[in-house]
Every structure is written in structure tokens, then in C-alpha cells.
Write a protein that holds these residues in place. Structure first.
Motif, PDB file in Angstrom:
ATOM      1  N   GLU A   5       1.074  -1.350  -0.044  1.00 27.28           N
ATOM      2  CA  GLU A   5       0.076   0.168   0.174  1.00 27.28           C
ATOM      3  C   GLU A   5       0.938   1.236   0.145  1.00 27.28           C
ATOM      4  O   GLU A   5       2.009   1.303   0.516  1.00 27.28           O
ATOM      5  CB  GLU A   5      -1.029  -0.015   1.281  1.00 27.28           C
ATOM      6  N   TRP A  28      -1.780   4.741   3.635  1.00 26.48           N
ATOM      7  CA  TRP A  28      -1.771   4.818   4.982  1.00 26.48           C
ATOM      8  C   TRP A  28      -0.663   5.769   5.548  1.00 26.48           C
ATOM      9  O   TRP A  28       0.188   6.249   4.606  1.00 26.48           O
ATOM     10  CB  TRP A  28      -1.406   3.470   5.446  1.00 26.48           C
ATOM     11  N   VAL A 167      -5.232   4.898   8.141  1.00 25.15           N
ATOM     12  CA  VAL A 167      -5.515   4.024   6.559  1.00 25.15           C
ATOM     13  C   VAL A 167      -6.942   4.601   6.279  1.00 25.15           C
ATOM     14  O   VAL A 167      -7.818   4.667   6.909  1.00 25.15           O
ATOM     15  CB  VAL A 167      -5.148   2.779   6.896  1.00 25.15           C
ATOM     16  N   THR A 246     -12.248  -5.121   5.680  1.00 25.23           N
ATOM     17  CA  THR A 246     -11.521  -4.525   4.749  1.00 25.23           C
ATOM     18  C   THR A 246     -11.048  -5.322   3.465  1.00 25.23           C
ATOM     19  O   THR A 246     -10.513  -5.074   2.666  1.00 25.23           O
ATOM     20  CB  THR A 246     -10.121  -4.179   5.315  1.00 25.23           C
ATOM     21  N   SER A 251      -6.851  -2.303   1.048  1.00 23.11           N
ATOM     22  CA  SER A 251      -6.432  -1.955   1.993  1.00 23.11           C
ATOM     23  C   SER A 251      -6.498  -2.704   3.483  1.00 23.11           C
ATOM     24  O   SER A 251      -7.497  -3.504   3.308  1.00 23.11           O
ATOM     25  CB  SER A 251      -7.039  -0.546   2.405  1.00 23.11           C
TER      26      SER A 251
END
Length: 350
Positions: A5, A28, A167, A246, A251
Motif C-alpha cells: 500500500e 496509510w 489508513v 477490509t 487496504s
């Protein structure tokens, strides 16, 4: 790095001018850098949840604005067979008087939140969350169902350079959540219950966890959340784990905070637990990387069920200890031994 990410390193708006998700906000950060500039009404959820634990007791404060109503809660648990458990909940139709501000980049949460009357009677809750120079002040007052007055006064420290996990989780451009999780923060103060006092951060260490949330949610959702804080294997360790909600978004909210440094884990965790035995051990693992291999053993189940028409909630939150091993970004392996925290299984319609 333990994640694919994008790491965000500069302040960014969560939303575009039309209220949809800003693509630049996806990712994030190690400190709060998103400004949660949510606009309008409709599936918008805002909350501040703090939990402070010691080896013998804990207290949790929640302020939540769920669009059409607000739920504000003070929860106190003393461990052990003879331990006491108290919960004060104020349900506010329409959310009148409960408005949580947008997140400001650089802040660990809301700078100031005050809800409820100064001297609450039965069915009312007073909660204050204030930013101070040395940390975050948590105060609360309520009258428990046992007619005992309960008062909270705690200061959560803000160690220099201590990292957290913020995040953005996207379901779509109109459904998304900004979550900021802070673990292993030192705390001190006291809780008065009736004529007695419970000390936090005296001879025994007290640790605080913050769950700060802002977003627009689907109507129905299921999630796991686990967290723990304390000293183990010569390190100060904070665990932050999430699951189910999630999945498929690209993510995760998984991370390890070791001696104030965050390891972000982009892998979905493998959660295993019993739905029939509330005190059966859980396992929480990263199936591919092996960075997390833990067993969570509960000693108490906090079960909550709410059904008030527009909102229905089933929460099974187990408090207990984590044991096993974790591994940081730099390859450091840490033995986790009786790290105090919780793991929960939640179904929400809201």
C-alpha cells in the motif's frame, strides 16, 4: 516493507469538493495526515473510542455520531471472578448535541469533544476528550445501573516520535472509511466508582488505545478488531489488527508498533475463533508472510446487543492475553507473552 500500500507522507483531504473519496487519500500514514472533510448526511459515521488497560482493570469511553442517532458509552471492567463490570450508555435520537469535528492533519484524534450534561442522571453520560500540551485528557461521568456514581479522569501521554496507523479503506468512491489507530500509549489517572478509587499508571503500567473513525459506510457490515499494548521480550509493543470489513478493498488496518516504530502489514489476517464458546482461544496469523503468529486467550466476554430499528448491533468483545511471535519490518522477531488486549466479532446494521 511489509505492505504494497502507498505510504502517505504529506497532509491530504479525505474527500473531493463533491464529497466523494479523494483518490490521493488512498493509502496509510505513520502519523495522522488526513483531513476528514466529510460533508452532508447519509451513512456518515464519526467516532472516538479510547480504552485504557491495567493488569487488573480497564475503562473505555466512546463518543459516536451515526447520522440519525448518537451512542455514548462509558465501560468499566475489573478482572477476576469477583470483578465488577459497569456500562453506562446514552442513546441520543437524531444525534442532538453530539457533533464530532473533522480530523485535523497532525492531530491524534479530535482536539475537543464534549457531550452530555455536567451532572448526568440515570440514562445520561458526560464525556470530555481534550487535547492538552502533554497529551489527551479523558474525563467522564455517569450514574451506573447500580446507582453508583462513576467518574473518570485520565491523561494519555504522547511520546515524542511515537507512530500510529492511519489508513483509508475504500468500498467505492461514495463508501469509504478513514481509521486512525493508536496503541501502546502510556496513561495515568484514576476512576472513582462509588466510594472506591481505581488507580491507573501507578505501580502497574496503564496503556491506552485510540480508535478514531470518520467515513461513509455500507448499511450492513461485519468486522474483527484486535488490539493489545504492553511490555514483552524487552520491548514496548502495540498490536493493531482488523479483519473482514477490509476484504477486497486493497487496504488493511494491520500493524505492529514496536518501541514507537510502526510496521504496516498489507496482508489480510487469518482469524479463527469459536462462535459457541466465548472463552475458547483464538488464533490470528498472517498466512503468507509469517509476520504474525499469535494465540489470543480470553478471560472475559463483553456481549452487547442493540436493536432500535434503524440500528442493530451484535458485539462479542473478548478481553484476554496474546501469546506467540511477531516480526517487524527490519526482521526483528519478538516473543509475545501475555500481552493484554482484546479481540472482537461484530455484526452491524446502521
Amino acid at each position: 516493507m511489509a505492505t504494497h500500500e502507498q505510504e502517505i507522507t504529506e497532509p491530504v483531504d479525505l474527500c473531493r469538493p463533491d464529497g466523494t473519496l479523494n483518490p490521493a487519500a488512498l493509502g496509510w500514514s505513520r502519523t495522522p495526515l488526513h483531513r476528514a472533510n466529510l460533508r452532508g448526511w447519509g451513512r456518515t459515521k464519526r467516532w472516538e473510542h479510547w480504552c485504557v488497560t491495567t493488569p487488573t482493570h480497564l475503562v473505555a469511553l466512546t463518543v459516536s455520531d451515526l447520522d440519525f442517532l448518537a451512542l455514548n458509552t462509558v465501560y468499566l471492567l475489573e478482572y477476576g471472578p469477583q470483578g465488577r463490570e459497569f456500562e453506562c450508555t446514552s442513546l441520543v435520537p437524531g444525534g442532538f448535541g453530539v457533533r464530532l469535528p473533522d480530523t485535523v492533519a497532525g492531530s491524534p484524534g479530535a482536539d475537543e469533544v464534549v457531550v452530555g450534561p455536567a451532572r448526568p442522571s440515570g440514562g445520561k453520560v458526560r464525556i470530555e476528550i481534550r487535547d492538552e500540551t502533554s497529551g489527551t485528557r479523558l474525563r467522564a461521568r455517569c450514574l451506573t445501573p447500580a446507582r453508583l456514581p462513576l467518574e473518570v479522569d485520565l491523561l494519555v501521554g504522547r511520546p515524542e516520535g511515537h507512530e500510529s496507523l492511519s489508513v483509508v479503506v475504500p468500498w467505492s468512491e461514495r463508501r469509504f472509511q478513514y481509521t486512525s489507530k493508536h496503541t501502546a500509549l502510556p496513561a495515568a489517572g484514576r476512576v472513582r466508582i462509588g466510594a472506591g478509587t481505581l488507580e491507573f499508571g501507578g505501580d502497574e503500567a496503564a496503556w491506552a488505545v485510540l480508535d478514531h473513525g470518520r467515513g461513509r459506510w455500507p448499511r450492513t457490515v461485519d468486522w474483527n478488531w484486535g488490539a493489545a499494548s504492553g511490555r514483552t521480550d524487552g520491548h514496548t509493543v502495540g498490536l493493531q489488527f482488523g479483519g473482514r470489513w477490509t476484504a477486497g478493498t486493497g487496504s488493511t488496518e494491520n500493524g505492529l508498533c514496536v518501541d514507537g516504530r510502526l510496521t504496516k502489514i498489507g496482508e489480510e489476517l487469518d482469524w479463527r475463533w469459536s462462535t459457541s464458546d466465548p472463552l475458547a482461544p483464538w488464533t490470528v496469523r498472517t498466512p503468507s508472510s509469517g509476520q504474525v503468529d499469535l494465540t489470543f486467550t480470553p478471560f472475559h466476554n463483553r456481549s452487547a446487543h442493540t436493536d432500535v430499528g434503524l440500528i442493530a448491533n451484535r458485539t462479542d468483545q473478548r478481553f484476554g492475553h496474546y501469546d506467540g511471535r511477531i516480526r517487524t519490518d527490519d526482521g526483528t522477531a519478538i516473543a509475545v507473552e501475555r500481552l493484554l488486549g482484546w479481540a472482537e466479532d461484530v455484526h452491524m446494521r446502521w
